[in-house]
Write an enzyme that holds these catalytic residues in place. Structure first.
Site, PDB file in Angstrom:
ATOM      1  N   LYS A   1      41.607  41.802  25.176  1.00 13.61           N
ATOM      2  CA  LYS A   1      40.543  40.906  25.645  1.00 13.61           C
ATOM      3  C   LYS A   1      40.257  41.160  27.131  1.00 13.61           C
ATOM      4  O   LYS A   1      41.078  41.764  27.831  1.00 13.61           O
ATOM      5  CB  LYS A   1      40.983  39.453  25.433  1.00 13.61           C
ATOM      6  CG  LYS A   1      42.229  39.032  26.217  1.00 13.61           C
ATOM      7  CD  LYS A   1      42.799  37.715  25.695  1.00 13.61           C
ATOM      8  CE  LYS A   1      44.046  37.317  26.474  1.00 13.61           C
ATOM      9  NZ  LYS A   1      44.797  36.237  25.792  1.00 13.61           N
TER      10      LYS A   1
ATOM     11  N   TYR B   1      32.234  37.805  59.155  1.00 13.55           N
ATOM     12  CA  TYR B   1      31.449  36.575  59.094  1.00 13.55           C
ATOM     13  C   TYR B   1      32.204  35.385  59.677  1.00 13.55           C
ATOM     14  O   TYR B   1      33.416  35.247  59.501  1.00 13.55           O
ATOM     15  CB  TYR B   1      31.108  36.258  57.637  1.00 13.55           C
ATOM     16  CG  TYR B   1      30.015  37.133  57.063  1.00 13.55           C
ATOM     17  CD1 TYR B   1      28.799  37.305  57.738  1.00 13.55           C
ATOM     18  CD2 TYR B   1      30.194  37.785  55.851  1.00 13.55           C
ATOM     19  CE1 TYR B   1      27.792  38.104  57.210  1.00 13.55           C
ATOM     20  CE2 TYR B   1      29.191  38.584  55.304  1.00 13.55           C
ATOM     21  CZ  TYR B   1      27.992  38.741  55.991  1.00 13.55           C
ATOM     22  OH  TYR B   1      27.010  39.520  55.467  1.00 13.55           O
TER      23      TYR B   1
HETATM   24  C1  LIG Z   1      46.238  36.518  25.691  1.00  7.81           C
HETATM   25  C2  LIG Z   1      47.058  36.193  24.530  1.00  7.81           C
HETATM   26  C3  LIG Z   1      48.195  36.973  24.204  1.00  7.81           C
HETATM   27  C4  LIG Z   1      48.750  38.057  25.109  1.00  7.81           C
HETATM   28  O1  LIG Z   1      49.623  37.487  26.066  1.00  7.81           O
HETATM   29  P1  LIG Z   1      50.444  38.401  27.101  1.00  7.81           P
HETATM   30  O2  LIG Z   1      51.248  37.423  27.867  1.00  7.81           O
HETATM   31  O3  LIG Z   1      49.404  39.078  27.943  1.00  7.81           O
HETATM   32  O4  LIG Z   1      51.239  39.373  26.327  1.00  7.81           O
HETATM   33  C5  LIG Z   1      48.834  36.718  22.995  1.00  7.81           C
HETATM   34  N1  LIG Z   1      48.411  35.726  22.180  1.00  7.81           N
HETATM   35  C6  LIG Z   1      47.352  34.928  22.489  1.00  7.81           C
HETATM   36  C7  LIG Z   1      46.955  33.850  21.550  1.00  7.81           C
HETATM   37  C8  LIG Z   1      46.651  35.128  23.665  1.00  7.81           C
HETATM   38  O5  LIG Z   1      45.623  34.330  23.975  1.00  7.81           O
END
Ligand SMILES: *Cc1c(COP(=O)(O)O)cnc(C)c1O
Length: 369
Positions: free
Chosen positions: A38, A264
């Protein structure tokens, strides 16, 4: 590695392979790996990362939203893709592109069954999410009978997996809580499989779950941050390799007199004759204003150079008074040393935020090795 001549995010596929194999070495042979890609594969490059992991025979992918899954399909990814947080408005697309929804509430569950039926689907794979303590998304244990009766009423869907998410797997002070979550999930799983009459896949562990709770590996693990090189602890960070290195270059060097100001709102004031360098990366690239005023730093020819004054949209200025460097020299923001975790520590945030913040304006450069 080539020297940067502009701001680039280098993505090292050899490091990705190392991390994949390291995480895999923690699992039993029959535990599957789902790679969480993601948010542009945590700010790297989802298409490249997913295609490479596909070539390493990863079992599954997960994204947060349907549009991210569509982008992967467009990039040629054929491995199953779980959509963790789909919205009903995208369910037709989900089905068209063979994406597999996480169904976490009665509303979304019924909406999906309605659309899958309308689309004349049979046994469409869905994943049922249970809340075991994170209180973010998920059915409760009390919903098992309801879900099972609805699922058995229709031939449009089939429950391919049931899963939950750990709230504090990286925090060993919360071991009791995490063990309770694991136990609750195992009891839900048992009840669910018995009621539905077949055995869906079970998954619970994220990266820190993989590293800290072997009893939570079950049929599959969902790993994100570990693949990108971070293990949420100093010890585990040593076993993993950051896949992304954020580099830039010195655009211009200024020598300023005592009392002159930089940037700035004149936020930095020189205490003597000083040398500053201007770097073409700013808050629009993911280096937020919180890194200004010496909170954040970059590395120039092996030396630490603090960010001075306010971070601009497209630029930062750094103090190079005691550093031997020239216009055109490379600057490392983070990579192996310092890594994004050290950068995060300096500004009281977490590695996840640092790496996912690198905006799409920054060119991604693949290092195939
Ligand atoms: C983002 C996510 C993961 C991955 O978690 P990490 O700590 O990056 O390994 C696994 N399961 C769900 C439901 C997530 O939202």
């Amino acid at each position: 590695m080539p020297k940067a001549r502009e701001t680039v995010l280098e993505i090292d596929l050899k490091a990705l392979k190392h991390n994949f194999e390291y995480l895999k070495s923690k699992l039993n042979n029959n535990t599957k790996i789902l790679a969480v890609v993601k948010a542009f594969a945590y700010g790297s490059d989802a298409n490249e990362v997913a295609n490479y992991l596909q070539s390493l025979e990863v079992d599954y992918f997960a994204v947060a939203y349907a549009s991210e899954g569509v982008a992967l399909r467009d990039a040629g990814v054929e491995t199953p893709i779980l959509v963790l947080h789909p919205q009903a408005i995208n369910f037709k697309t989900v089905i068209e592109r063979c994406l597999e929804p996480s169904l976490y509430s009665a509303k979304i569950f019924n909406e999906f069954i309605a659309i899958a039926s309308e689309e004349k689907q049979s046994n469409y794979p869905v994943h049922i999410k249970f809340n075991t303590g994170l209180n973010r998304l998920g059915f409760s244990e009390n919903d098992v009978d309801y879900i099972v009766s609805k699922a058995l009423e229709t031939s449009a869907i089939k429950v391919k997996s049931i899963f939950s998410h750990l709230a504090a797997s990286e925090d060993l002070n919360e071991k009791t809580f995490t063990e309770r979550q694991i136990k609750t999930f195992k009891s839900i799983s048992k009840e669910f499989s018995k009621a539905i009459g077949y055995q869906p896949m079970l998954h619970l562990a994220n990266t820190s779950g993989v590293l800290n709770y072997p009893e939570a590996h079950l049929d599959m693990v969902r790993t994100g941050i570990g693949l990108y090189g971070f293990g949420n602890s100093k010890e585990e960070n040593k076993n993993l390799k950051p896949i992304a290195t954020l580099k830039s270059v010195i655009s211009q060097i200024h020598t300023i007199e005592k009392g002159e100001t930089v940037g700035y709102n004149r936020a930095y004031k020189s205490e003597g004759v000083e040398k500053t360098a201007t770097i073409p990366i700013g808050h629009a690239d993911g280096i937020g204003r919180q890194y200004g005023n010496k909170k954040g730093f970059v590395t120039v020819n092996g030396n630490k150079a603090p960010i001075i004054g306010n971070v601009c949209m497209d630029m930062i200025m750094i103090d190079i008074t005691n550093i031997n460097c020239h216009e055109g020299d490379e600057v490392i923001i983070f990579g192996n040393h310092p890594n994004a975790s050290q950068f995060a520590d300096a500004t009281n945030t977490i590695t996840y935020e640092i790496i996912t913040a690198i905006s799409q304006r920054v060119k991604r450069l693949l290092i195939k090795g």
